[in-house]
Design a protein around this motif. Structure first.
Motif, PDB file in Angstrom:
ATOM      1  N   VAL A   1      47.132  66.823  43.893  1.00  0.00           N
ATOM      2  CA  VAL A   1      47.521  67.866  43.213  1.00  0.00           C
ATOM      3  C   VAL A   1      46.723  67.757  41.965  1.00  0.00           C
ATOM      4  O   VAL A   1      46.487  66.624  41.191  1.00  0.00           O
ATOM      5  CB  VAL A   1      49.165  67.582  42.862  1.00  0.00           C
ATOM      6  CG1 VAL A   1      49.785  68.642  41.895  1.00  0.00           C
ATOM      7  CG2 VAL A   1      49.755  67.745  44.367  1.00  0.00           C
TER       8      VAL A   1
ATOM      9  N   ASN B   1      52.303  66.054  52.600  1.00  0.00           N
ATOM     10  CA  ASN B   1      53.631  66.732  52.443  1.00  0.00           C
ATOM     11  C   ASN B   1      54.258  66.336  51.010  1.00  0.00           C
ATOM     12  O   ASN B   1      54.939  66.936  50.329  1.00  0.00           O
ATOM     13  CB  ASN B   1      54.663  66.451  53.500  1.00  0.00           C
ATOM     14  CG  ASN B   1      54.113  66.793  54.912  1.00  0.00           C
ATOM     15  OD1 ASN B   1      54.043  68.161  54.816  1.00  0.00           O
ATOM     16  ND2 ASN B   1      54.189  66.284  55.946  1.00  0.00           N
TER      17      ASN B   1
ATOM     18  N   ILE C   1      52.247  68.452  48.397  1.00  0.00           N
ATOM     19  CA  ILE C   1      53.051  69.743  48.374  1.00  0.00           C
ATOM     20  C   ILE C   1      54.125  69.701  47.577  1.00  0.00           C
ATOM     21  O   ILE C   1      54.571  70.553  46.650  1.00  0.00           O
ATOM     22  CB  ILE C   1      53.109  70.421  49.806  1.00  0.00           C
ATOM     23  CG1 ILE C   1      51.551  70.722  50.555  1.00  0.00           C
ATOM     24  CG2 ILE C   1      53.856  71.621  49.764  1.00  0.00           C
ATOM     25  CD1 ILE C   1      51.638  70.812  51.679  1.00  0.00           C
ATOM     26  N   ASP C   2      55.001  68.555  47.943  1.00  0.00           N
ATOM     27  CA  ASP C   2      56.483  68.856  47.230  1.00  0.00           C
ATOM     28  C   ASP C   2      56.122  68.406  45.789  1.00  0.00           C
ATOM     29  O   ASP C   2      56.759  69.108  44.643  1.00  0.00           O
ATOM     30  CB  ASP C   2      57.182  67.266  47.737  1.00  0.00           C
ATOM     31  CG  ASP C   2      57.624  67.653  49.353  1.00  0.00           C
ATOM     32  OD1 ASP C   2      57.804  68.961  49.596  1.00  0.00           O
ATOM     33  OD2 ASP C   2      57.945  66.809  49.647  1.00  0.00           O
ATOM     34  N   ARG C   3      55.197  67.740  45.214  1.00  0.00           N
ATOM     35  CA  ARG C   3      54.795  67.330  43.946  1.00  0.00           C
ATOM     36  C   ARG C   3      54.264  68.785  43.384  1.00  0.00           C
ATOM     37  O   ARG C   3      54.619  68.943  42.191  1.00  0.00           O
ATOM     38  CB  ARG C   3      53.766  66.121  43.755  1.00  0.00           C
ATOM     39  CG  ARG C   3      53.537  65.863  42.353  1.00  0.00           C
ATOM     40  CD  ARG C   3      54.799  65.284  41.545  1.00  0.00           C
ATOM     41  NE  ARG C   3      54.240  64.800  40.400  1.00  0.00           N
ATOM     42  CZ  ARG C   3      54.910  64.594  39.180  1.00  0.00           C
ATOM     43  NH1 ARG C   3      56.221  64.863  39.417  1.00  0.00           N
ATOM     44  NH2 ARG C   3      54.431  64.134  38.191  1.00  0.00           N
ATOM     45  N   GLU C   4      53.487  69.246  43.762  1.00  0.00           N
ATOM     46  CA  GLU C   4      52.879  70.755  43.391  1.00  0.00           C
ATOM     47  C   GLU C   4      54.298  71.533  43.048  1.00  0.00           C
ATOM     48  O   GLU C   4      54.094  72.120  42.123  1.00  0.00           O
ATOM     49  CB  GLU C   4      52.142  71.332  44.346  1.00  0.00           C
ATOM     50  CG  GLU C   4      51.629  72.584  43.938  1.00  0.00           C
ATOM     51  CD  GLU C   4      50.914  73.446  45.316  1.00  0.00           C
ATOM     52  OE1 GLU C   4      50.150  74.304  44.889  1.00  0.00           O
ATOM     53  OE2 GLU C   4      51.349  73.494  46.168  1.00  0.00           O
ATOM     54  N   ASN C   5      54.949  71.632  43.984  1.00  0.00           N
ATOM     55  CA  ASN C   5      56.136  72.525  43.850  1.00  0.00           C
ATOM     56  C   ASN C   5      57.052  72.023  42.665  1.00  0.00           C
ATOM     57  O   ASN C   5      57.473  72.926  42.016  1.00  0.00           O
ATOM     58  CB  ASN C   5      57.008  72.790  45.079  1.00  0.00           C
ATOM     59  CG  ASN C   5      56.384  73.465  46.157  1.00  0.00           C
ATOM     60  OD1 ASN C   5      55.394  74.335  45.869  1.00  0.00           O
ATOM     61  ND2 ASN C   5      56.329  73.241  47.690  1.00  0.00           N
ATOM     62  N   GLN C   6      57.232  70.913  42.579  1.00  0.00           N
ATOM     63  CA  GLN C   6      58.086  70.374  41.434  1.00  0.00           C
ATOM     64  C   GLN C   6      57.453  70.874  39.990  1.00  0.00           C
ATOM     65  O   GLN C   6      58.079  71.020  39.420  1.00  0.00           O
ATOM     66  CB  GLN C   6      58.005  68.912  41.625  1.00  0.00           C
ATOM     67  CG  GLN C   6      58.977  68.161  40.413  1.00  0.00           C
ATOM     68  CD  GLN C   6      58.873  66.606  40.581  1.00  0.00           C
ATOM     69  OE1 GLN C   6      57.832  66.231  40.873  1.00  0.00           O
ATOM     70  NE2 GLN C   6      59.924  65.914  40.259  1.00  0.00           N
TER      71      GLN C   6
ATOM     72  N   LYS D   1      55.180  72.976  39.522  1.00  0.00           N
ATOM     73  CA  LYS D   1      55.154  74.494  39.169  1.00  0.00           C
ATOM     74  C   LYS D   1      56.550  75.092  38.497  1.00  0.00           C
ATOM     75  O   LYS D   1      56.695  76.132  37.919  1.00  0.00           O
ATOM     76  CB  LYS D   1      54.750  75.500  40.409  1.00  0.00           C
ATOM     77  CG  LYS D   1      53.497  75.127  40.877  1.00  0.00           C
ATOM     78  CD  LYS D   1      53.145  75.898  42.145  1.00  0.00           C
ATOM     79  CE  LYS D   1      51.699  75.853  42.204  1.00  0.00           C
ATOM     80  NZ  LYS D   1      51.504  76.957  43.605  1.00  0.00           N
ATOM     81  N   ASN D   2      57.543  74.184  38.994  1.00  0.00           N
ATOM     82  CA  ASN D   2      58.932  74.683  38.277  1.00  0.00           C
ATOM     83  C   ASN D   2      59.133  73.935  36.906  1.00  0.00           C
ATOM     84  O   ASN D   2      60.272  74.247  36.238  1.00  0.00           O
ATOM     85  CB  ASN D   2      59.893  74.366  39.375  1.00  0.00           C
ATOM     86  CG  ASN D   2      59.991  75.181  40.503  1.00  0.00           C
ATOM     87  OD1 ASN D   2      59.998  76.429  40.343  1.00  0.00           O
ATOM     88  ND2 ASN D   2      60.073  74.428  41.559  1.00  0.00           N
ATOM     89  N   TRP D   3      58.392  73.247  36.379  1.00  0.00           N
ATOM     90  CA  TRP D   3      58.513  72.570  35.261  1.00  0.00           C
ATOM     91  C   TRP D   3      58.291  73.450  33.870  1.00  0.00           C
ATOM     92  O   TRP D   3      57.211  74.408  34.276  1.00  0.00           O
ATOM     93  CB  TRP D   3      57.561  71.291  35.055  1.00  0.00           C
ATOM     94  CG  TRP D   3      57.984  70.090  35.638  1.00  0.00           C
ATOM     95  CD1 TRP D   3      58.891  70.088  36.722  1.00  0.00           C
ATOM     96  CD2 TRP D   3      57.492  68.844  35.308  1.00  0.00           C
ATOM     97  NE1 TRP D   3      59.239  68.738  36.965  1.00  0.00           N
ATOM     98  CE2 TRP D   3      58.198  67.845  36.395  1.00  0.00           C
ATOM     99  CE3 TRP D   3      56.342  68.309  34.390  1.00  0.00           C
ATOM    100  CZ2 TRP D   3      57.837  66.541  36.180  1.00  0.00           C
ATOM    101  CZ3 TRP D   3      56.245  67.189  34.684  1.00  0.00           C
ATOM    102  CH2 TRP D   3      57.083  66.042  35.578  1.00  0.00           C
TER     103      TRP D   3
ATOM    104  N   LYS E   1      54.903  70.068  31.340  1.00  0.00           N
ATOM    105  CA  LYS E   1      53.580  69.844  31.984  1.00  0.00           C
ATOM    106  C   LYS E   1      52.483  69.281  30.720  1.00  0.00           C
ATOM    107  O   LYS E   1      51.860  68.369  31.191  1.00  0.00           O
ATOM    108  CB  LYS E   1      52.977  71.117  32.456  1.00  0.00           C
ATOM    109  CG  LYS E   1      53.598  71.711  33.574  1.00  0.00           C
ATOM    110  CD  LYS E   1      53.456  73.197  33.894  1.00  0.00           C
ATOM    111  CE  LYS E   1      54.244  73.842  34.819  1.00  0.00           C
ATOM    112  NZ  LYS E   1      54.145  75.193  34.843  1.00  0.00           N
TER     113      LYS E   1
END
Length: 92
Positions: free
Chosen positions: A6, A59, A62-67, A69-71, A76
Motif C-alpha cells: 500500500v 487481501n 487491499i483492506d488497508r488501502e480501503n481503510q 482511503k476513508n481516513w 493520513k
C-alpha cells in the motif's frame, strides 16, 4: 509468498494524496512517473512516494488501502509523518 504494498503518493506541494495497492511497487511507481497509471495522478501531477507499507497477503493490503482511503487528511498526514517527518520523497 509475494509481497504486496500500500503506498501513498503526493504532488510537489504535498497538497493532494493518492493511495494505491500493488504487488510490484517499483513498476507501479514507474507507471505513475510516466503518467500511464492513473488519470487522477496525471491530472494532479502526483509522482512523489512519501509512504508505503508491505504485506504478505494481497487481501490485507487491499483492506488497508480501503481503510486509509476513508481516513481524514490529517490522520493520513500524521501516519506519514511517523515514518517520514519531513514528507520527503522516498526511494524504492
Amino acid at each position: 509468498m509475494k509481497n504486496s504494498y500500500v503506498y501513498i503518493l503526493t504532488n510537489k506541494y504535498r497538497t493532494t494524496f493518492y493511495i494505491g495497492v500493488t504487488a510490484n511497487l517499483s513498476k507501479r511507481l514507474e507507471e505513475h512517473y510516466n503518467e500511464t497509471a492513473s488519470k487522477f495522478t496525471k491530472k494532479y501531477n502526483i509522482k512523489d512516494l512519501i509512504y508505503f507499507e508491505t504485506f504478505n497477503d494481497i487481501n490485507q493490503a487491499i483492506d488497508r488501502e480501503n481503510q486509509l482511503k476513508n481516513w481524514h487528511k490529517d490522520w493520513k498526514l500524521n501516519l506519514i509523518r511517523e515514518r517520514n517527518p519531513n514528507l520527503k520523497t522516498l526511494e524504492y
